[in-house]
Design a protein around this motif. Structure first.
Motif, mmCIF file in Angstrom:
data_model
loop_
_atom_site.group_PDB
_atom_site.id
_atom_site.type_symbol
_atom_site.label_atom_id
_atom_site.label_comp_id
_atom_site.label_asym_id
_atom_site.label_seq_id
_atom_site.Cartn_x
_atom_site.Cartn_y
_atom_site.Cartn_z
ATOM 1 N N THR A 96 -11.570 -2.197 2.421
ATOM 2 C CA THR A 96 -12.664 -1.422 1.853
ATOM 3 C C THR A 96 -12.167 -0.073 1.352
ATOM 4 O OG1 THR A 96 -13.134 -0.707 4.091
ATOM 5 C CG2 THR A 96 -14.519 -2.474 3.208
ATOM 6 N N GLU A 97 -10.973 0.322 1.797
ATOM 7 C CA GLU A 97 -10.425 1.607 1.360
ATOM 8 C C GLU A 97 -9.293 1.375 0.370
ATOM 9 O OE1 GLU A 97 -9.570 4.191 4.633
ATOM 10 O OE2 GLU A 97 -11.359 3.544 5.701
ATOM 11 N N ASP A 98 -9.001 2.393 -0.451
ATOM 12 C CA ASP A 98 -8.004 2.239 -1.500
ATOM 13 C C ASP A 98 -6.578 2.402 -0.977
ATOM 14 O OD1 ASP A 98 -7.793 1.453 -4.110
ATOM 15 O OD2 ASP A 98 -7.572 3.503 -4.861
ATOM 16 N N ARG A 99 -6.454 2.972 0.222
ATOM 17 C CA ARG A 99 -5.118 3.136 0.802
ATOM 18 C C ARG A 99 -5.034 2.409 2.139
ATOM 19 N NH1 ARG A 99 -2.019 6.812 -2.099
ATOM 20 N NH2 ARG A 99 -3.277 7.964 -3.593
ATOM 21 N N GLY A 100 -3.839 1.987 2.491
ATOM 22 C CA GLY A 100 -3.636 1.332 3.776
ATOM 23 C C GLY A 100 -3.233 2.346 4.824
ATOM 24 N N MET A 101 -2.536 1.882 5.850
ATOM 25 C CA MET A 101 -2.180 2.744 6.975
ATOM 26 C C MET A 101 -1.162 3.819 6.592
ATOM 27 S SD MET A 101 -4.151 1.585 9.213
ATOM 28 C CE MET A 101 -3.597 2.310 10.742
ATOM 29 N N GLU A 102 -0.573 3.698 5.391
ATOM 30 C CA GLU A 102 0.387 4.720 4.948
ATOM 31 C C GLU A 102 -0.278 6.082 4.780
ATOM 32 O OE1 GLU A 102 -0.546 2.144 3.217
ATOM 33 O OE2 GLU A 102 -1.458 2.923 1.390
ATOM 34 N N LYS A 103 -1.599 6.095 4.691
ATOM 35 C CA LYS A 103 -2.296 7.391 4.595
ATOM 36 C C LYS A 103 -2.091 8.186 5.887
ATOM 37 C CE LYS A 103 -6.909 5.861 6.070
ATOM 38 N NZ LYS A 103 -6.795 4.415 6.265
ATOM 39 N N ILE A 104 -1.833 7.472 6.978
ATOM 40 C CA ILE A 104 -1.575 8.130 8.262
ATOM 41 C C ILE A 104 -0.078 8.237 8.539
ATOM 42 C CG2 ILE A 104 -1.868 7.925 10.776
ATOM 43 C CD1 ILE A 104 -4.480 6.328 10.113
ATOM 44 N N ARG B 277 -12.461 -1.839 12.045
ATOM 45 C CA ARG B 277 -12.581 -2.976 11.134
ATOM 46 C C ARG B 277 -11.699 -2.806 9.890
ATOM 47 N NH1 ARG B 277 -17.857 -6.571 10.225
ATOM 48 N NH2 ARG B 277 -17.016 -7.923 8.615
ATOM 49 N N GLU B 278 -11.569 -1.558 9.393
ATOM 50 C CA GLU B 278 -10.770 -1.362 8.168
ATOM 51 C C GLU B 278 -9.274 -1.576 8.393
ATOM 52 O OE1 GLU B 278 -12.756 0.919 9.531
ATOM 53 O OE2 GLU B 278 -11.765 2.866 9.708
#
Lengths: 272, 75
Positions: free
Chosen positions: A215-223, B41-42
């Motif tokens: 649902t978001e445009d970025r994955g876990m790399e944002k963290i 969930r994301e």
């Protein structure tokens, strides 16, 4: 005056033509080094720069690579390495699409981000880099963001497209356009110690399976960001896939994704 | 009681585990397992049961192996 083929034949060493002779021929016959490279390969000889491709890539295959066109979307962490490797491999036509300039936070991982390239367009810096490696590669830098409107123009005539993007929405657009245009897409994505690679052929929906739930445009790399070695590793795996598609050899990552964990040094293959 | 093997990948192992066996009194959905593990969930990009891609609403059976992969999107 001797013909071009006579000129080249008389300067052949171990079935190879050196870069110096290639340049001399270009000057003498008022042709580009790319045209000379084509002539050398058509005659069944090898530009000497490719000698260490040895038995891995035959002269006929080197000619096939030279006649190929690959478009790389994104010149950041993945795209920078992929373009470097494709130019050294000898892919004759490369297109790179990126509207960004190099910024300080790129220095930790992007091959062409240096103190002196900060603030410069990535596509322009790639052009200089490729010209410094192999001027026989025809390179088209495009300083535009990949979008639905320009997608067909950017990808037209490409045998393979490489995903060097960093947003999920644009990846799904790229996947959909590649499917419409019937072009194979080599996907790569990174996040911290982790990465993934997959190859999607026309008619397949690999990227949708990977991302449609996001649902978001970025994955876990944002963290977690990305360190230096993850893009280099994933980009090299992508380049190997491109090479195999162009040569019609080996086993591709079709309908499966290779997940890399460089922290645990584990590779997992998922069937999709 | 039913047993499910849960395998976590990439960033999901942080402060959790690589593989663990969980016991349930009733068949849980993947979403319920994720909730128990405090995985938002994301972060459920790919959920596979016994190697097959399934939705997060999928109900787990005794002996299943659930693998969860987070979204990886950088370039």
């Amino acid at each position: 005056m001797a013909s071009l083929s006579e000129f080249l034949l008389s300067r052949l060493e171990d079935e190879m033509i050196s870069w110096q002779v290639q340049q001399e021929a270009a000057n003498r016959f008022k042709l580009t080094t790319s045209q000379i490279e084509e002539e050398i390969l058509n005659a069944g000889f090898l530009p000497a720069r490719y000698q260490r491709n040895c038995k891995t890539i035959s002269v006929a295959e080197q000619q096939l690579l030279f006649r190929s066109r690959v478009t790389v979307i994104g010149c950041g962490g993945l795209g920078g390495y992929v373009l470097e490797e494709l130019a050294r491999l000898g892919v004759g036509q490369l297109v790179a699409v990126d509207h960004d300039v190099f910024e300080e936070h790129n220095l930790n991982r992007q091959l062409l981000a240096t103190i002196s390239t900060l603030g410069r367009f990535k596509a322009d810096v790639v052009a200089e880099r490729i010209a410094s490696i192999n001027p026989a590669v025809e390179f088209v830098p495009i300083k535009e963001a990949f979008a639905r409107e320009n997608s067909e123009r950017l990808l037209a005539g490409s045998q393979v497209v490489v995903d060097g993007l960093d947003t999920i929405g644009t990846r799904l657009l790229l996947s959909s356009v590649c499917r419409e245009l019937a072009i194979p897409l080599v996907h790569g994505a990174i996040c911290g110690w982790f990465g993934q690679v997959a190859t999607q052929f026309p008619g397949e929906d690999t990227l949708e399976k990977l991302y449609l739930r996001c649902t978001e445009d970025r994955g876990m790399e944002k963290i977690y960001g990305n360190p230096s070695f993850t893009p280099a590793t994933v980009a090299s795996l992508q380049t190997a896939e491109v090479c195999k598609i162009l040569l019609g050899r080996g086993s591709l990552l079709r309908k499966r994704v290779l997940c890399l964990n460089l922290l645990a040094m584990e590779l997992d293959e998922l069937q999709l | 009681m039913m047993k499910v093997t849960v395998k976590l990948f990439a960033t999901l192992r942080h402060n959790r585990f690589k593989v663990a066996e969980h016991e349930y009194s009733a068949a849980p959905t993947i979403l319920a397992v994720a909730e128990e593990l405090a995985i938002p969930r994301e972060e459920l990009a790919l959920t596979m049961v016994n190697g097959i891609l399934v939705s997060v609403e999928h109900v787990l059976q005794d002996g299943d192996t659930l693998s969860i992969f987070p979204p990886v999107g950088g370039g």
